[in-house]
Structure formats: structure tokens, C-alpha cells
Design a protein around this motif. Sequence first.
Motif, PDB file in Angstrom:
ATOM      1  N   VAL A 192       0.841  -1.192   0.000  1.00 27.34           N
ATOM      2  CA  VAL A 192       0.000   0.000   0.000  1.00 27.34           C
ATOM      3  C   VAL A 192       0.882   1.249   0.000  1.00 27.34           C
ATOM      4  O   VAL A 192       0.675   2.178  -0.783  1.00 27.34           O
ATOM      5  CB  VAL A 192      -0.927  -0.006   1.238  1.00 27.34           C
ATOM      6  N   ALA A 193       1.920   1.249   0.851  1.00 29.21           N
ATOM      7  CA  ALA A 193       2.817   2.404   0.929  1.00 29.21           C
ATOM      8  C   ALA A 193       3.494   2.637  -0.412  1.00 29.21           C
ATOM      9  O   ALA A 193       3.564   3.778  -0.895  1.00 29.21           O
ATOM     10  CB  ALA A 193       3.861   2.179   2.019  1.00 29.21           C
ATOM     11  N   GLU A 194       3.973   1.581  -1.026  1.00 25.54           N
ATOM     12  CA  GLU A 194       4.659   1.729  -2.315  1.00 25.54           C
ATOM     13  C   GLU A 194       3.707   2.236  -3.392  1.00 25.54           C
ATOM     14  O   GLU A 194       4.075   3.027  -4.258  1.00 25.54           O
ATOM     15  CB  GLU A 194       5.268   0.391  -2.750  1.00 25.54           C
ATOM     16  N   ASN A 195       2.475   1.758  -3.322  1.00 21.95           N
ATOM     17  CA  ASN A 195       1.468   2.244  -4.261  1.00 21.95           C
ATOM     18  C   ASN A 195       1.279   3.745  -4.131  1.00 21.95           C
ATOM     19  O   ASN A 195       1.302   4.476  -5.117  1.00 21.95           O
ATOM     20  CB  ASN A 195       0.130   1.544  -4.002  1.00 21.95           C
ATOM     21  N   VAL A 196       1.102   4.185  -2.898  1.00 16.44           N
ATOM     22  CA  VAL A 196       0.832   5.608  -2.674  1.00 16.44           C
ATOM     23  C   VAL A 196       2.044   6.451  -3.064  1.00 16.44           C
ATOM     24  O   VAL A 196       1.922   7.538  -3.614  1.00 16.44           O
ATOM     25  CB  VAL A 196       0.437   5.858  -1.203  1.00 16.44           C
ATOM     26  N   GLU A 197       3.233   5.893  -2.802  1.00 15.35           N
ATOM     27  CA  GLU A 197       4.452   6.666  -3.054  1.00 15.35           C
ATOM     28  C   GLU A 197       4.866   6.661  -4.522  1.00 15.35           C
ATOM     29  O   GLU A 197       5.753   7.424  -4.917  1.00 15.35           O
ATOM     30  CB  GLU A 197       5.615   6.086  -2.233  1.00 15.35           C
ATOM     31  N   PHE A 198       4.220   5.816  -5.323  1.00 12.65           N
ATOM     32  CA  PHE A 198       4.700   5.630  -6.695  1.00 12.65           C
ATOM     33  C   PHE A 198       4.862   6.949  -7.448  1.00 12.65           C
ATOM     34  O   PHE A 198       5.913   7.225  -8.039  1.00 12.65           O
ATOM     35  CB  PHE A 198       3.767   4.687  -7.460  1.00 12.65           C
ATOM     36  N   GLN A 213     -11.339  -0.622   1.075  1.00  8.09           N
ATOM     37  CA  GLN A 213      -9.998  -0.165   1.457  1.00  8.09           C
ATOM     38  C   GLN A 213      -9.126   0.036   0.216  1.00  8.09           C
ATOM     39  O   GLN A 213      -8.407   1.024   0.107  1.00  8.09           O
ATOM     40  CB  GLN A 213      -9.350  -1.178   2.407  1.00  8.09           C
ATOM     41  N   GLN A 214      -9.240  -0.901  -0.728  1.00 12.31           N
ATOM     42  CA  GLN A 214      -8.469  -0.761  -1.962  1.00 12.31           C
ATOM     43  C   GLN A 214      -8.837   0.532  -2.667  1.00 12.31           C
ATOM     44  O   GLN A 214      -7.980   1.244  -3.188  1.00 12.31           O
ATOM     45  CB  GLN A 214      -8.759  -1.934  -2.905  1.00 12.31           C
ATOM     46  N   GLN A 215     -10.141   0.803  -2.662  1.00 12.61           N
ATOM     47  CA  GLN A 215     -10.614   2.007  -3.313  1.00 12.61           C
ATOM     48  C   GLN A 215     -10.000   3.253  -2.677  1.00 12.61           C
ATOM     49  O   GLN A 215      -9.593   4.179  -3.356  1.00 12.61           O
ATOM     50  CB  GLN A 215     -12.138   2.018  -3.219  1.00 12.61           C
ATOM     51  N   ARG A 216      -9.909   3.234  -1.356  1.00 16.85           N
ATOM     52  CA  ARG A 216      -9.343   4.395  -0.666  1.00 16.85           C
ATOM     53  C   ARG A 216      -7.844   4.527  -0.946  1.00 16.85           C
ATOM     54  O   ARG A 216      -7.324   5.628  -1.056  1.00 16.85           O
ATOM     55  CB  ARG A 216      -9.609   4.301   0.841  1.00 16.85           C
ATOM     56  N   VAL A 217      -7.159   3.364  -1.059  1.00 19.73           N
ATOM     57  CA  VAL A 217      -5.744   3.428  -1.436  1.00 19.73           C
ATOM     58  C   VAL A 217      -5.614   4.069  -2.809  1.00 19.73           C
ATOM     59  O   VAL A 217      -4.732   4.905  -3.051  1.00 19.73           O
ATOM     60  CB  VAL A 217      -5.115   2.015  -1.450  1.00 19.73           C
ATOM     61  N   ALA A 218      -6.536   3.686  -3.726  1.00 18.40           N
ATOM     62  CA  ALA A 218      -6.481   4.248  -5.080  1.00 18.40           C
ATOM     63  C   ALA A 218      -6.646   5.760  -5.042  1.00 18.40           C
ATOM     64  O   ALA A 218      -5.969   6.493  -5.767  1.00 18.40           O
ATOM     65  CB  ALA A 218      -7.560   3.610  -5.950  1.00 18.40           C
ATOM     66  N   ALA A 274      -1.434  11.713  -4.445  1.00 15.57           N
ATOM     67  CA  ALA A 274      -0.109  11.845  -3.854  1.00 15.57           C
ATOM     68  C   ALA A 274       0.690  13.011  -4.419  1.00 15.57           C
ATOM     69  O   ALA A 274       1.240  13.812  -3.675  1.00 15.57           O
ATOM     70  CB  ALA A 274       0.670  10.544  -4.016  1.00 15.57           C
ATOM     71  N   PHE A 275       0.773  13.133  -5.748  1.00 14.16           N
ATOM     72  CA  PHE A 275       1.639  14.159  -6.309  1.00 14.16           C
ATOM     73  C   PHE A 275       0.853  15.434  -6.587  1.00 14.16           C
ATOM     74  O   PHE A 275       1.061  16.096  -7.600  1.00 14.16           O
ATOM     75  CB  PHE A 275       2.334  13.641  -7.579  1.00 14.16           C
ATOM     76  N   SER A 276      -0.060  15.784  -5.703  1.00 11.13           N
ATOM     77  CA  SER A 276      -0.876  16.992  -5.827  1.00 11.13           C
ATOM     78  C   SER A 276      -1.336  17.245  -7.258  1.00 11.13           C
ATOM     79  O   SER A 276      -0.909  18.213  -7.893  1.00 11.13           O
ATOM     80  CB  SER A 276      -0.101  18.225  -5.362  1.00 11.13           C
ATOM     81  N   PRO A 277      -2.194  16.398  -7.797  1.00  9.27           N
ATOM     82  CA  PRO A 277      -2.642  16.576  -9.178  1.00  9.27           C
ATOM     83  C   PRO A 277      -3.486  17.842  -9.308  1.00  9.27           C
ATOM     84  O   PRO A 277      -4.052  18.318  -8.329  1.00  9.27           O
ATOM     85  CB  PRO A 277      -3.498  15.329  -9.447  1.00  9.27           C
ATOM     86  N   SER A 278      -3.539  18.363 -10.539  1.00 11.80           N
ATOM     87  CA  SER A 278      -4.325  19.579 -10.744  1.00 11.80           C
ATOM     88  C   SER A 278      -5.811  19.251 -10.784  1.00 11.80           C
ATOM     89  O   SER A 278      -6.633  20.077 -10.430  1.00 11.80           O
ATOM     90  CB  SER A 278      -3.899  20.267 -12.034  1.00 11.80           C
ATOM     91  N   VAL A 279      -6.144  18.052 -11.257  1.00  6.78           N
ATOM     92  CA  VAL A 279      -7.546  17.632 -11.228  1.00  6.78           C
ATOM     93  C   VAL A 279      -7.616  16.176 -10.790  1.00  6.78           C
ATOM     94  O   VAL A 279      -6.683  15.413 -10.997  1.00  6.78           O
ATOM     95  CB  VAL A 279      -8.229  17.756 -12.616  1.00  6.78           C
ATOM     96  N   LEU A 280      -8.732  15.831 -10.174  1.00 12.04           N
ATOM     97  CA  LEU A 280      -8.936  14.449  -9.750  1.00 12.04           C
ATOM     98  C   LEU A 280     -10.058  13.858 -10.603  1.00 12.04           C
ATOM     99  O   LEU A 280     -11.143  14.440 -10.709  1.00 12.04           O
ATOM    100  CB  LEU A 280      -9.310  14.404  -8.269  1.00 12.04           C
ATOM    101  N   LEU A 281      -9.784  12.718 -11.213  1.00  5.51           N
ATOM    102  CA  LEU A 281     -10.762  12.084 -12.087  1.00  5.51           C
ATOM    103  C   LEU A 281     -11.115  10.714 -11.522  1.00  5.51           C
ATOM    104  O   LEU A 281     -10.231   9.915 -11.238  1.00  5.51           O
ATOM    105  CB  LEU A 281     -10.188  11.925 -13.501  1.00  5.51           C
ATOM    106  N   LYS A 299       4.414  12.500   3.237  1.00  7.13           N
ATOM    107  CA  LYS A 299       3.235  12.683   2.397  1.00  7.13           C
ATOM    108  C   LYS A 299       2.376  11.408   2.403  1.00  7.13           C
ATOM    109  O   LYS A 299       1.144  11.457   2.507  1.00  7.13           O
ATOM    110  CB  LYS A 299       3.697  13.006   0.975  1.00  7.13           C
ATOM    111  N   ARG A 300       3.057  10.269   2.300  1.00  8.32           N
ATOM    112  CA  ARG A 300       2.341   8.995   2.275  1.00  8.32           C
ATOM    113  C   ARG A 300       1.545   8.783   3.560  1.00  8.32           C
ATOM    114  O   ARG A 300       0.375   8.407   3.523  1.00  8.32           O
ATOM    115  CB  ARG A 300       3.370   7.854   2.069  1.00  8.32           C
ATOM    116  N   ASP A 301       2.195   9.102   4.704  1.00 11.97           N
ATOM    117  CA  ASP A 301       1.499   8.921   5.979  1.00 11.97           C
ATOM    118  C   ASP A 301       0.301   9.864   6.087  1.00 11.97           C
ATOM    119  O   ASP A 301      -0.765   9.486   6.561  1.00 11.97           O
ATOM    120  CB  ASP A 301       2.463   9.150   7.151  1.00 11.97           C
TER     121      ASP A 301
END
Lengths: 643, 292
Positions: free
Chosen positions: A91-97, A137-142, A148-155, A112-114
Motif C-alpha cells: 500500500v505504501a509503495e502504491n501511494v508513493e509511486f 480499502q483498496q478504493q481508498r488506497v487508489a 499523492a503528487f498533488s494533481p491539478s484535477v482528480l478524475l 506525504k504517504r502517511d
Amino acid sequence: MSIILTDLVKRYAGEAVVDNVSLEVRDGEFFVLLGESGSGKSTILRMIAGLAVPDEGSIVLNGRDVTRLPPQNRNTGFVFQNYSLFRHMTVAENVEFGLRVHKVPRAERAAKRDDLLALVGLAGFGRRYPRQLSGGQQQRVAVARALAFSPSVLLLDEPFGALDVKIRGQLRRALRRIQKSMKITTILVTHDQEEAFELADRIGVIERGHLLEVAAPAELYRAPKSELVASFVGDANLVATPSAGGKISIGELEIPLPDEAGARERAGSWAVLFRPEDLVAAASREALAAPVLGEGTVEDIREKGASRQLLVRLDPLPGVWPLKREYGEAGLALLVLLPSEREASVPAIGQKTWVGARDYHLLPRLPWRLLLLVDDTARSAYAAALCEKVAVTAGARLTVLGGAGQETSPPVVKLRESLPASDLRISLAEGGLTQRALAELERVGYDLVFLPGAFGSEQERLRGGRKGKADERVESGEIAVQCPVPMLVAQGEPRETRRVLLCTAAGEPGKLDVLLGAQLARSLGARVTLLHVEHADPRWGPPPEEGPGETTATRRARAWIERHLEQGLRTLRGQGVVAESRIRYGEPLSEILAEVTEGDHDMIVVGAHRERTYLDAPERDLVAGLVHRADRPVLIVKGKVER
Amino acid sequence: MAETARSLDGEVASGIAETGAEGRTRPRPGEWVVVGIALAYAILLLFAPLAALARGALSRGVRAFFDALSTPDALSAIKLTFLLALGATAINTVFGVAAAWLLVRDRRFPGRRFVNGMVDLPFAVSPVIAGFMLIVLFGRTGWLAPLARAAGVKVLFAFPGMLIATTFISLPFVIREIMPLLGEIGEEEENAAYTLGAGRWRAFWSVTLPGIRSGLEYGVLLTFARAVGEVGAVLVVSGSIVGLTETATLFIFRALDERNAVAGYAMAMLLALSSFVLLTAMEWIRRRARSR
């Protein structure tokens, strides 16, 4: 504006799945695209993210044109329908990718991940693998990964689709909270209305690749701009009725027409939306405390907890018809929502009740949509001439389909001259005209189709010249079989349309052909003869006369016919058409043909009561017989007309 | 009513439990027969030859076994065999992944179906014919002979020809092992990586490759095993020159021909052992993949 889409088009195998979509999403807005599966909403989202390339149009994100940029350079956060977590990463690696890709230092990454895992309520889950988590839970990880990288828009593409109802509710609230706290511009795609209404600042309703309407949830529900949206969002009672004297009346409810409606619109018929909660039901007129629509019978009651929904079938109201037609049912079926506490006043199933309207919404009128098919026969020119006249006077939108060689043909040139470019779409292409026409009819809801007629002897004559170019000829017989909307078959010698014969013989749908015939006659400037042919065997002798010798049965029949014709005439005159009525006795086809000759009529309007119309089989029904033998343009009104 | 339902449920459940337990602990006589046949089959076809091989290799003692394998000819054959296998495996891994990627992901590239069908050709064609095709290509009047001559490379009866032959006959394994995996993991994870800013290369290394890893490892081992054991194609293109182009399998061939039974058996034993190691590794990979 964070997201600006302009005239976006995406085609798969020649079919436009996204058709000219333009949309602006404001900074920090939560926008929901609502549509059924296959409506093209996910494709729009993927185009914004760069996962699909638009065929036309442009995409601007935060002032930057990204239309041609690869997904890597768009900085969008995308949450996939099936989450698409990297299954071999924790999960951590996913978020940090995303942070790792952008070479963010390790310490910053971890912080940031935490933060993100805490935000989505998964603190301490970092070491787990996606397969060890539940769907929610998977959905929330997604979501955390996408942010994570402060996107300009969330889709988000149907992010709650695979979850059960209770978890869905929790996640929705969580998502809304996160979105508001981060103030991130968000587009979510869903087919779930409840979800759309709960989450959205604004909703865009999309159907078959078209963005129908964009509005705030309450406005979309209370004041939709089209029938389609009205019936797509929530429960809707939609009725239509012609206007008279600057207002429309449904029972005792009178609705003034808006001042901005032009003279042309004022004369037409209008659609009115009643939400179930706009209606009230009571045992007596007096108890309604609202304008009375009419009396009806309770057909069904559905308990909804806080409220209860009645299905009431109103006794027929003159000149008012439901936009959703049920075959073989008379009267208006209305959904009425009553609060549960009014226990005592609720009627039981089968009981009579009065229905009133506390509120209503008048739908703006849409222009007529006409389809014209042209090939290089003389009948095409006739069809085009009739169509042009209707389009000009009715202010209709016209689509012309034709063969590749039609660009400079007189009908096309003339149409270009007489119609504004905004109301005219001409599509000329090589071959497959019949298939193209059927596909077009399938895709767009047209009000009326103009076809060149070529049947019977006409067809025989043409067959010789058909070789090699069959693909570019309009095969009207083929189209008529499947065409779901009214069609006007242009045939016979071209003539000015002064007199229209409106046949109400032999039990076809009735009111619809009268209404459409009236609209057509009005736009052509013609007068109408409303004809009823009473099926009678000529051997029975002369038609019965009025007077003392008349039997009760024939007197009753005559009374019924006269009432029917009287209503028809009222409708016609209500629409501003000069009309008279005729009754003939005998075999319908020959009587109609005789009336055409005697009355010198220029056009015939007839209702088709079958779903499929086999014009190539004159022996099968009246309509085909008329088309084959009348030598006049025939307007065939199909039962599905809803206008 | 409710009670009947419950008792019925109970009966069904206990019935299942009983048959389950019975099936596991006490096989019926008929099952013994089947198990016996399977065992006999395995012993006769798999273990008996192996035992005979070991007995033959060690018939003159352990010393003779090692002596036979440490002659210059034997060492050169072993070295050549593993070099060929390593080379062919490396080539087939790189190109196999690329080909599988193309076949699964790019649905539009022209001739996709044709190429997909052709991948299995090395399985369908006898290795001897594969070798013969190389002779036709690179022989004195072969189509590609001028090319090889211009490049100053001797193809036939030399290492390059043998490498081409070995590569050819072991080509399908990697492609066929990873194609289904590529299809299964789909594009969505890669798309996710793209939207997070990863380039194609990055997405491939950190997302796609880990996803197909088990299949790739398995395919690589199969390729290697097949390359080590190859005789036919190599025999045709190598000319089997002792100490130069003689592989381990060809060495066995010659040793048996020259009635040098111990050398033949010893080399055969060595190959069998390496196969055994490979098989064990494959089984391990398969288990690990299944446990995921």
C-alpha cells in the motif's frame, strides 16, 4: 476554469461515442458526469487524463492545452473503476509511486504517504498488499495514490461501482470531505443518480455521447431543460398538451406560456413535468387545496418509508396525453408522492381519488428534428421541396443524408440557400445510404423523416437504372420497415400542397396522427379534411340515413364517430388549421382513394398501427396499399410519436 | 417447517463431510488399482532409466566418473553447451518479451495473427529440418551467405550457426508463457502508472515486468532446459567437430559410438542432474506464483 473541453469528439469504428462535448469545470468544483453505461462518460474522463486520444476538439487543464500531451505530462489523478492498484507493491509503495517517479526525496515521500493514508483512514496499513485489503480499502488506497503528487484535477471513473451499498455511502462522504478540504477540481463519472446528487456541485447528464444538460442537482431535478433529462433524473410525470390563447390547460390547472416564446412556439404543444411530490391526492376536490388535474383510480401503492407513492390513473383529459405512452391504456398514469403521516387520507388500491398539482415545470420547446434522404431520382427533389417548406416554416433542424454525388444536386443547393447553416447538417458519403439512414435513425430521435417514394410500378421502372448504384439509392421500403418515427413518403407528380386528407380509419392510434398531421398542414399552409371511413360491406346497401328509420345501433355508432371527429376538429382548429370532416362508408382503402380523387387532395396522412411497416406488401395492410395506389405523398404516422 | 429445513440442512452437510473424510483416508480397492498403474508407469518410464544411467556412470567408481568429465573434449563440450543455452536464452528473453508485448497489446499491427501463428513453428518443425534450413540459408550458395561473408562471420560449422539453431528451436517458450499473463493483467495498471507520471519505460520496469515475472522466469528456465538438451538442429549445423563445435549431447552420441560407455553415461548424468535442478526451480516458481 480548471477543465475546459471544447467540441470533443471520439469515434470507435466510425461511431461517435463522444459527440461534440463542450464543458467547463470551475476551480475546486466537484463535477459529476451522469449517464448510463455506454453513454461515453468514461471515454470523456479517459480523454482528459490522456488515456484516450480525441478525434476532434481540445482539452485545456488549468490554462494549458493538453490535447496532444501524453498522460505522463498532464498531472491528473485518476481513480480507476477496478482501482488498478499495483498488486505486487505494498500500500505504501502504491501511494508513493507518483512521488518516486517525480524523484521526491525519501523523507518527504514518507511524510506525504502517511498524511494521505491518514486522510483516507488507512493509517498503519502501509505494509499490506492490495490483495489483503477489502474492496472499500483498496478504493481508498487508489484515491490516496491518485492524490499523492498533488494533481491539478482528480478524475474518478465509477469509483464505487463494485462496492456494497453501505460502504458506498461511507466512502462518498469521505470523498466529499477530502475533496472539499483539498479544494481539488474533481470529475466523477457514475450511472448512480443518488451518488451524483449527493456528491455533485454540478451534474452533467450524458446520453449516447451527447452532453444533454449541465446544472446544479436541484436545478436539474426541479427545472430540467429537456424531456430526456426530466425522465432520466428521478421519477417524472410528463404530459403534453397543445396551447391555446397564450396558455395551456391541464384539468383546472392553467399554465401561462413564457413571454419569450415566439408566436410559432405559442401555437404548438408543450410538455409539462410534474414531480411525484408536486402532486397531491385526496378523496374530494375540496380537500386537495391545489388546482385539480382530474379524478382517477389508484392502481398501485409503494411504501418508501418516509413517504408513500401512489400510481393513479387519471380519467382521460381532452387534449392531454402522456409523453411516455403505454399501449392500450387510456388516461394518464401519474405517480403521486404523499408523506407517510397522512395515514387517514390515503385511498386504497382500486379506489377513486382526486389529483391536484401544487407545482409544475414547463419544459422549453425543442425545435423539430427532420431527416431527409436524397438520391438522384425525381422523387428526391419532391421530398426535398416538401421538407424544405416544413423546415423553413417550422424553424426545424434538418439533417440531410445522401450519396457522394449529391453535393451540387439542385435539392441540396436549394436547401443550403434557404436554411440557416446552424439548422442544417448535410452528410454526403459514398455508398451504404440505407444503412447510414437506419444508423442515424437509431442514434438520433427524429420527429419526421422525408423519403423519396419508389414502390410498386415506380420501383419496377427504377430497377433498370439501379444497377451498380443501388448503394446510393434510398431504399424506402427497407427503411420503412425499421423506421421508428413518422415518415413522409414523397411520390406522385410534384404539386403544391393545398389540401391534406387526414384518415382516421380502421383503428390506428388516433390523436397522434391528428396532431402531427395538423402540425404538418400548418407548416405547409394547407387545409385539412378529417376523414373517417366506417368499414361497411357495400352489399349491405346504401349507408344508413339520419332520421326516424335509423336503428339504435347505427345511431350510437354515428354518435361515436361524430364525437371522435368533433374532438379531432377541435384539436386541428386549436392548432390553427382550417379543417372539415367527412364520413364515408365502405372498404377503407377504396373509399380513401375515392376521397383523394373527389376532394383533389395533395397529401394523405395515415396512422400505422403496426410497429413495422412493410411498404413492399400492399396486400398486407392499408398503409402499404395507400402508398402503392394513391400517387400522392403519404405521411405515415407511427405509434411511437411523442410530440 | 423451519425445523425440517434445519434438519435437512444438517443431513446434507454431514453427508458431505462423511464422503469427504472417506475419500481422503480410505481409498476403495478400485482406486488402489489406478494408483498402482500410475506408479508403475512412473517407475518404468522415469525412474528406471535414471537408475540405469546412474549405475552406468558410476560402474567404474566415482573417480572414473569425474575423470571422464574432465577430459578436454568433455570440458569443451560442457562449456559450449552452456554458452549456447545462455546465449539462446538471453536472446529469446529479450525478443520474446518484446514479441509477446506486441502480440498482446498492439491489436492493430499488420500481420498480427500471422506472426502469432508463426511463433509455434519451431515446435511444429523437426529440429533437423530447422538445422537444414540454416544450411540452405548460410551454405555456400545460400541467400544470406554473401551477407555473412561480408561481415566476416563464419556461420555454419561454428558458434554463430549453432546459436541461431538453438535460439530458433527454443523460441516459443518465453512468448507463450508471458502472453496469457500480459493479457490477464491488462493495461489498466500501466495506465495508472502513466497518469502518475511514469514514462513507458518506467511503467514497464515497475509495473508490467513484476506482473509477468513468474511467467517470464518459467519461460526462461524452459528455454534454457530445451537449449541444453538440443541435438538435431545443432547436429546438422555444427558438423560436430571435437573440441570445437561438439556440444554435450553430441559428446554423448560420439562416446556411445566409440564404446566409451562411462564418458557417455557421465555426461548424460550431468545433463540429467542439471535438468533436475531446473525442474525443481520451476516447481518452486510455480508454487510461489500460485501462493500470490
